[in-house]
Each structure stands twice: as C-alpha cells, then as structure tokens.
Design a protein around this motif. Structure first.
Motif, mmCIF file in Angstrom:
data_model
loop_
_atom_site.group_PDB
_atom_site.id
_atom_site.type_symbol
_atom_site.label_atom_id
_atom_site.label_comp_id
_atom_site.label_asym_id
_atom_site.label_seq_id
_atom_site.Cartn_x
_atom_site.Cartn_y
_atom_site.Cartn_z
ATOM 1 N N ASP A 1 0.857 -1.190 0.000
ATOM 2 C CA ASP A 1 0.000 0.000 0.000
ATOM 3 C C ASP A 1 0.891 1.237 0.000
ATOM 4 O OD1 ASP A 1 -1.719 2.089 0.487
ATOM 5 O OD2 ASP A 1 -2.266 1.420 2.519
ATOM 6 N N ASN A 2 0.872 1.930 -1.119
ATOM 7 C CA ASN A 2 1.677 3.150 -1.221
ATOM 8 C C ASN A 2 0.932 4.315 -0.563
ATOM 9 O OD1 ASN A 2 3.544 5.065 -1.920
ATOM 10 N ND2 ASN A 2 2.899 5.219 -4.073
ATOM 11 N N ASP A 3 1.532 4.866 0.469
ATOM 12 C CA ASP A 3 0.925 6.009 1.164
ATOM 13 C C ASP A 3 1.692 7.300 0.886
ATOM 14 O OD1 ASP A 3 -1.007 4.379 2.146
ATOM 15 O OD2 ASP A 3 -0.171 4.229 4.168
ATOM 16 N N ASN B 1 -0.590 7.929 -3.323
ATOM 17 C CA ASN B 1 -1.673 7.573 -2.401
ATOM 18 C C ASN B 1 -3.033 8.128 -2.839
ATOM 19 O OD1 ASN B 1 -2.590 6.364 0.027
ATOM 20 N ND2 ASN B 1 -2.810 8.427 0.896
ATOM 21 N N ASP C 1 -6.418 6.687 1.331
ATOM 22 C CA ASP C 1 -6.280 5.943 2.592
ATOM 23 C C ASP C 1 -5.197 6.558 3.477
ATOM 24 O OD1 ASP C 1 -4.745 4.330 0.326
ATOM 25 O OD2 ASP C 1 -3.670 4.029 2.209
ATOM 26 N N ASP D 1 -3.205 2.524 -5.845
ATOM 27 C CA ASP D 1 -2.019 2.758 -5.008
ATOM 28 C C ASP D 1 -1.688 1.540 -4.132
ATOM 29 O OD1 ASP D 1 -4.397 3.203 -3.613
ATOM 30 O OD2 ASP D 1 -3.314 4.273 -2.028
HETATM 31 CA CA LIG Z 1 -2.377 4.094 0.091
#
Ligand SMILES: [Ca+2]
Ligand SMILES: [Ca+2]
Length: 233
Positions: free
Chosen positions: A74-76, A125, A128, A139
C-alpha cells in the motif's frame, strides 16, 4: 588346462577388481509447517560392515515448497512507487554432527529460495491513511501466494566422510524463514499472511561392496577344484 585356468583367473580378477555397479542407500526426512520454523532430522550413518562396504559419494539435497500466503502493498506516499517484490520462504540446513561442505570446503547445499518474484507499479496515495494496509488499486496491490519450489544439492568432500560412517545416527538441522523483499521503498506499508512450507532433506550414500579376502580365497579354491575335476575326465 592352462587355457581354462587363465580364463578362470580373468574372471576371478574381474570379480575381485571391485564394483560391477554402484549401490545407493537413500534416506529422506520430511518437515512441514508455517515458517519461521526449525528442527532436527536424524539420519543413519553409513555402515561399512567392517570395511566391506566402501563409500563412493555422499549427496545431500534440500527440497522446499511454499504455498498460500498473502502480500499487501500500500503506497501512502505522494509519489508513485514501482519496483520488484519477492514473497515466500528461504530454507537452509546445518549440522553440528557432520560437515556439510564440499571438497572445496564450500557450504552445501546452500540456501533454497521458494518464493515468487513479481513487480509492482503503484500510483501515489489515493484516499487511505497510514496503518490501514489498503491493498486496493491504483495505489495498492494484493498478491495471493501460489506454489513455489526450489531444490539444491551438493556432494560432501571425500576427506570429510569420517563422521558420516558408523552404525549410529547424526542430526541435520533445517531452518525455514518467511521471505519478503519489496526494496524497502519509503512510503510503502505492507501486511503479510505467512506462507506455509513443506520440504525434505535427502542423504544418499553411493557405495560398492568389495569381496572379502576369504571369499576370494574360497572362489579360487572352488575354481581350482572345478578345473581339476574337468581335467580328470
Ligand atoms: Ca495508500
Ligand atoms: Ca495506507
């Protein structure tokens, strides 16, 4: 008489000269579970039967299979992220009873890598937050583990066979660890459901049997008697 004796002598020398074919005694010991895991596997030493059985090689193989598990990336970050990932398990063996080294003193059989290699391409992102491990695209990414296998083998150096021979047992210890590599790219958070693993360690002794001096002597005497009887006719 002389011709028959020479033929007999040739046969006798052939028998006494050694192996007509190589013999093997395979031993396979299994393990399974959810890594991280480790344990000991007991193997029988090679019984020389008083020196009559002669060892020709000691082959050690490590087989590992993983299955299942899940990886969520999960890319934040505010920037897109792409790269490669590896997901599965690694296995290795060791022993304090016997040397696991080849003739160049290099460790055998080495680490086996039962993992999946893939790539990811995540957008910046979208909506989220940190700590939710949201794998939904664009993402995020969800990888569901399939079946991955790896196998490696090696031959123990012939100068290192002493502790492999006898009438007892020795232990080989296995260790299997979960493996994840996603390049440790900043801003990516991950969550993992571990893979399950099963595998085995196989030790194969290849050997030949030499006739005992007594056996050769009896063969010779029997042969001589046979020739004498035939000559007497
Ligand atoms: Ca994300
Ligand atoms: Ca997140």
């Amino acid at each position: 008489m002389m011709k028959k004796f020479l033929i007999f002598l040739a046969v006798l020398l052939f028998v006494a000269a050694g192996p007509a074919f190589a013999l093997t005694t395979p031993q396979t010991k299994y393990f399974s579970g959810i890594p991280s895991m480790s344990g000991s596997l007991a193997f029988d030493q090679f019984d020389t039967h008083g020196g009559i059985w002669v060892l020709d090689s000691v082959k050690v193989t490590l087989n590992l299979q993983t299955s299942g598990g899940e990886l969520r990336l999960d890319n934040d970050s505010d920037n897109p992220a792409s790269g490669n990932f590896e997901f599965g398990a690694k296995g290795s063996i060791s022993s304090s009873d016997v040397p696991l080294l080849n003739s160049s003193y290099i460790a055998i059989p080495g680490t086996v890598n039962a993992y999946h290699s893939g790539s990811f391409n995540l957008a910046a992102n979208v909506g989220d937050i940190g700590g939710d491990y949201d794998s939904s695209p664009p993402d995020g990414m969800l990888y569901t583990g399939g079946i991955e296998t790896d196998s490696k083998f090696g031959f123990v150096g012939s100068g290192l066979w002493a502790s492999y021979q006898g009438t007892g047992t020795y232990d080989i210890d296995y260790e299997v660890l979960q493996w994840l590599n996603y390049g440790s790219i900043g801003g990516i958070e991950y969550a993992v459901t571990p893979v399950t693993a099963n595998g085995n360690v196989e030790v194969i002794y290849e050997y030949h049997v030499v006739p005992e001096p007594m056996t050769i002597g009896l063969l010779a005497m029997g042969g001589m008697a046979l020739i004498r009887r035939k000559t007497a006719k």
